[in-house]
Design a protein around this motif. Structure first.
Motif, PDB file in Angstrom:
ATOM      1  N   ASP A  33       0.841  -1.196   0.000  1.00 45.33           N
ATOM      2  CA  ASP A  33       0.000   0.000   0.000  1.00 45.33           C
ATOM      3  C   ASP A  33       0.872   1.240   0.000  1.00 45.33           C
ATOM      4  OD1 ASP A  33      -1.940   2.146   0.803  1.00 45.33           O
ATOM      5  OD2 ASP A  33      -3.268   0.423   1.004  1.00 45.33           O
ATOM      6  N   PRO A  36       1.215   4.920   4.519  1.00 41.96           N
ATOM      7  CA  PRO A  36       2.181   4.409   5.499  1.00 41.96           C
ATOM      8  C   PRO A  36       1.581   3.487   6.541  1.00 41.96           C
ATOM      9  CG  PRO A  36       1.596   6.668   6.031  1.00 41.96           C
ATOM     10  CD  PRO A  36       0.940   6.355   4.715  1.00 41.96           C
ATOM     11  N   GLN A  37       0.260   3.292   6.530  1.00 37.29           N
ATOM     12  CA  GLN A  37      -0.379   2.395   7.481  1.00 37.29           C
ATOM     13  C   GLN A  37      -1.502   1.647   6.787  1.00 37.29           C
ATOM     14  OE1 GLN A  37      -0.986   5.959   7.962  1.00 37.29           O
ATOM     15  NE2 GLN A  37      -2.819   5.616   6.727  1.00 37.29           N
ATOM     16  N   VAL A  38      -1.946   0.536   7.397  1.00 32.40           N
ATOM     17  CA  VAL A  38      -3.058  -0.218   6.831  1.00 32.40           C
ATOM     18  C   VAL A  38      -4.358   0.534   7.101  1.00 32.40           C
ATOM     19  CG1 VAL A  38      -1.842  -2.395   7.179  1.00 32.40           C
ATOM     20  CG2 VAL A  38      -3.468  -1.600   8.920  1.00 32.40           C
ATOM     21  N   GLY A  39      -5.391   0.144   6.382  1.00 33.95           N
ATOM     22  CA  GLY A  39      -6.704   0.748   6.614  1.00 33.95           C
ATOM     23  C   GLY A  39      -7.255   1.546   5.459  1.00 33.95           C
ATOM     24  N   SER A  43      -8.560   4.651   7.509  1.00 29.26           N
ATOM     25  CA  SER A  43      -7.558   5.164   8.445  1.00 29.26           C
ATOM     26  C   SER A  43      -7.022   6.530   8.033  1.00 29.26           C
ATOM     27  CB  SER A  43      -6.388   4.173   8.552  1.00 29.26           C
ATOM     28  OG  SER A  43      -6.814   2.947   9.119  1.00 29.26           O
ATOM     29  N   GLU A  44      -6.916   6.765   6.727  1.00 28.25           N
ATOM     30  CA  GLU A  44      -6.285   7.990   6.239  1.00 28.25           C
ATOM     31  C   GLU A  44      -7.230   9.189   6.256  1.00 28.25           C
ATOM     32  OE1 GLU A  44      -3.092  10.265   4.444  1.00 28.25           O
ATOM     33  OE2 GLU A  44      -3.223   8.412   5.616  1.00 28.25           O
ATOM     34  N   GLN A  63     -11.738   3.178  12.235  1.00 26.21           N
ATOM     35  CA  GLN A  63     -10.471   2.615  12.701  1.00 26.21           C
ATOM     36  C   GLN A  63     -10.691   1.358  13.528  1.00 26.21           C
ATOM     37  OE1 GLN A  63      -7.369   3.712  11.728  1.00 26.21           O
ATOM     38  NE2 GLN A  63      -6.796   1.748  12.611  1.00 26.21           N
ATOM     39  N   ASP A  67      -8.931  -2.228  12.910  1.00 29.20           N
ATOM     40  CA  ASP A  67      -8.238  -2.961  13.974  1.00 29.20           C
ATOM     41  C   ASP A  67      -8.792  -4.381  14.111  1.00 29.20           C
ATOM     42  OD1 ASP A  67      -6.768  -0.691  14.459  1.00 29.20           O
ATOM     43  OD2 ASP A  67      -7.969  -0.045  16.175  1.00 29.20           O
ATOM     44  N   LEU A  82       4.553  -1.231   3.207  1.00 30.79           N
ATOM     45  CA  LEU A  82       3.767  -0.003   3.310  1.00 30.79           C
ATOM     46  C   LEU A  82       4.603   1.210   2.913  1.00 30.79           C
ATOM     47  CD1 LEU A  82       1.977  -0.760   6.708  1.00 30.79           C
ATOM     48  CD2 LEU A  82       1.105  -1.143   4.385  1.00 30.79           C
ATOM     49  N   GLY A  83       3.908   2.253   2.459  1.00 34.89           N
ATOM     50  CA  GLY A  83       4.595   3.462   2.026  1.00 34.89           C
ATOM     51  C   GLY A  83       5.274   3.305   0.679  1.00 34.89           C
TER      52      GLY A  83
END
Length: 336
Positions: A33, A36-39, A43-44, A63, A67, A82-83
């Motif tokens: 992805d 920088p984080q899952v979701g 999440s973003e 979120q 989780d 990620l990122g």
């Protein structure tokens, strides 16, 4: 080089659920992805946005759903990059794919699943005089990351889809004064959400302005006034506001995916609804990034697509082999 059974491009909710479905069939997954984080978007863009259409959850925060999906996937030990963004994809032989990210990471897989949501996305901005002047912390935002930031303040939300309706319902008890502006008399969101918004308006909890468009914004260094014009009478209404949140959706951009020789229609990947496979054998597309007749862009539908995709991918990787799904419990915890 990273080697896996299934490479999932996109770590949003649908990609995360695909880990679970593939794991039940003993297939290893690695997710890539650009965020920088899952979701993904959950999440973003709106981690604290309530979601009302997940089975078993009358309401769940975005979120929290992410989780829970990560916890559900945990027994299958997925890998993550990620990122980074997949820049190139090459098919070698009948069942081998090699992908390279913008950072030079090489990932080899037998199956590729594109679960990239809307791809690379940016908010659709309305044509409003002075709008950009109040972006970047001066009152105009296109997403809500922390609802508590708006407690006790005056807000205008513009839009008629699910996001505008859901945020109106959620923020009605947080902000001091809330106005929802919509260009029509009818909404595009879920009927239940529409009913709740109408009830809030009838009770005086929110201000509802229909058949109107945003016209301009003004203020002294920070947003102070939102000007709205009625579509028919051309009557002008000035609303005192600390914040304006235009929620007109996102503009999808597929990025490098457009160069992979997939069948694409209106910035979405065409799929076979029997298993959500694409025109390239071994590549699947699930979630908001795909398109087919009567497509509904719901997380729930993406979960369904992930389940059918996983069974098809297993048969693609293991032609003629029957599969079984078994699990046992140890101290009340499922082991797959």
């Amino acid at each position: 080089m990273i080697s896996t059974d299934i490479a999932i491009i996109g770590a949003g909710p649908v990609g995360l659920f695909a880990i679970f479905e593939a794991g039940l069939l003993k297939m290893r997954c690695h997710l890539i992805d650009y965020l920088p984080q899952v979701g993904g978007q959950l999440s973003e863009i709106y981690p604290k946005k309530p979601i009302y259409d997940i089975p078993g959850y009358p309401s769940v925060l975005a979120q929290e759903l992410v989780d829970n999906l990560m916890e559900q996937a945990k027994p299958f030990h997925p890998g993550f990059t990620l990122g980074e963004r997949i820049e190139s994809l090459e098919k070698r032989g009948e069942a081998d794919f090699v992908m390279t990210t913008n950072m030079g990471t090489v990932i080899e897989s037998k199956v590729v699943v594109i679960a990239g949501g809307l791809g690379c996305f940016e908010p659709r901005k309305p044509a409003v005089a002075g709008l950009e002047q109040f972006e970047n912390g001066r009152g105009v935002n296109y997403m809500i990351l922390d609802p508590e930031k708006y407690r006790g303040q005056k807000m205008v939300i513009a839009g008629g889809g699910d996001s505008a309706l859901d945020w109106t319902i959620f923020l009605a008890d947080i902000v001091d004064e809330l106005t929802l502006v919509h260009r029509s008399e009818s909404f595009r969101g879920a009927p239940d959400s529409v009913n709740k918004v109408m009830e809030l308006a009838d009770s005086g909890k929110i201000n509802l302005i229909l058949n109107s468009n945003l016209n301009s914004v003004s203020g002294n260094g920070k947003l102070e006034t939102v000007e709205v014009v009625h579509n028919r009478s051309l009557e002008v209404t000035n609303i005192n506001a600390d914040h304006l949140i235009p929620l007109f959706g996102l503009s999808p951009k597929l990025g490098p995916i457009e160069q992979w020789n997939l069948n694409i229609s209106k910035s979405a990947i065409e799929v076979n609804t029997e298993d959500y496979s694409t025109n390239i054998e071994g590549i699947y597309a699930i979630g908001d990034i795909n398109t087919y007749k009567n497509k509904l862009k719901l997380i729930l539908c993406g979960f369904h697509e992930a389940a059918l995709m996983s069974h098809s991918a297993y048969q693609y990787m293991n032609p003629g082999v029957k599969y079984t799904m078994k699990y046992t419990t140890v101290n009340g915890v499922a082991e797959f």
